[in-house]
Write a protein that holds these residues in place. Structure first.
Motif, PDB file in Angstrom:
ATOM      1  N   GLU A 193       1.246  -1.325  -0.408  1.00 23.34           N
ATOM      2  CA  GLU A 193      -0.098   0.138   0.120  1.00 23.34           C
ATOM      3  C   GLU A 193       1.041   0.911   0.298  1.00 23.34           C
ATOM      4  O   GLU A 193       1.532   1.380   0.761  1.00 23.34           O
ATOM      5  N   ASP A 194       0.614   2.081  -0.796  1.00 24.64           N
ATOM      6  CA  ASP A 194       1.880   2.600  -1.022  1.00 24.64           C
ATOM      7  C   ASP A 194       3.287   2.320  -1.369  1.00 24.64           C
ATOM      8  O   ASP A 194       3.428   1.450  -1.681  1.00 24.64           O
ATOM      9  N   GLU A 195       4.146   2.830  -0.107  1.00 22.99           N
ATOM     10  CA  GLU A 195       5.056   2.462   0.088  1.00 22.99           C
ATOM     11  C   GLU A 195       5.727   1.494   1.199  1.00 22.99           C
ATOM     12  O   GLU A 195       6.408   1.682   1.490  1.00 22.99           O
TER      13      GLU A 195
END
Length: 92
Positions: A39-41
């Motif tokens: 999730e994202d980074e």
């Protein structure tokens, strides 16, 4: 997201060690499967639970049944649940 304050280095094979306290707290045992999400980074690890696993035993069998409210039980899980719900002499 809550920080645990635990920092681990990645080894040359890309592995990290999850501390015993964390594994115990999340009921992660030896040979349990973990599902990996991104999730994202962020990398998110979650104990893998197959979609047709029994809610009581975690077993995945062809005999598992889905009951009202999407509760999945194996024959063993159903027996355990009945033993917990009914008085001793009615389950025999």
């Amino acid at each position: 997201m809550k920080s645990t304050g635990i920092v681990r280095k990645v080894d040359q094979l890309g592995r990290i060690v999850l501390p015993m306290e964390l594994r115990k707290g999340l009921d992660i045992n030896i040979k349990d499967s973990l599902e990996i999400f991104v999730e994202d980074e962020r990398i998110i690890l979650q104990k893998y639970q197959p979609s047709n696993a029994c809610y009581i035993t975690g077993e995945v069998t062809n005999e598992n049944k889905v009951y009202q409210g999407n509760i999945i039980l194996s024959p063993k899980g159903a027996k355990i649940l009945l033993e917990q719900l009914l008085p001793d002499n009615t389950t025999k």
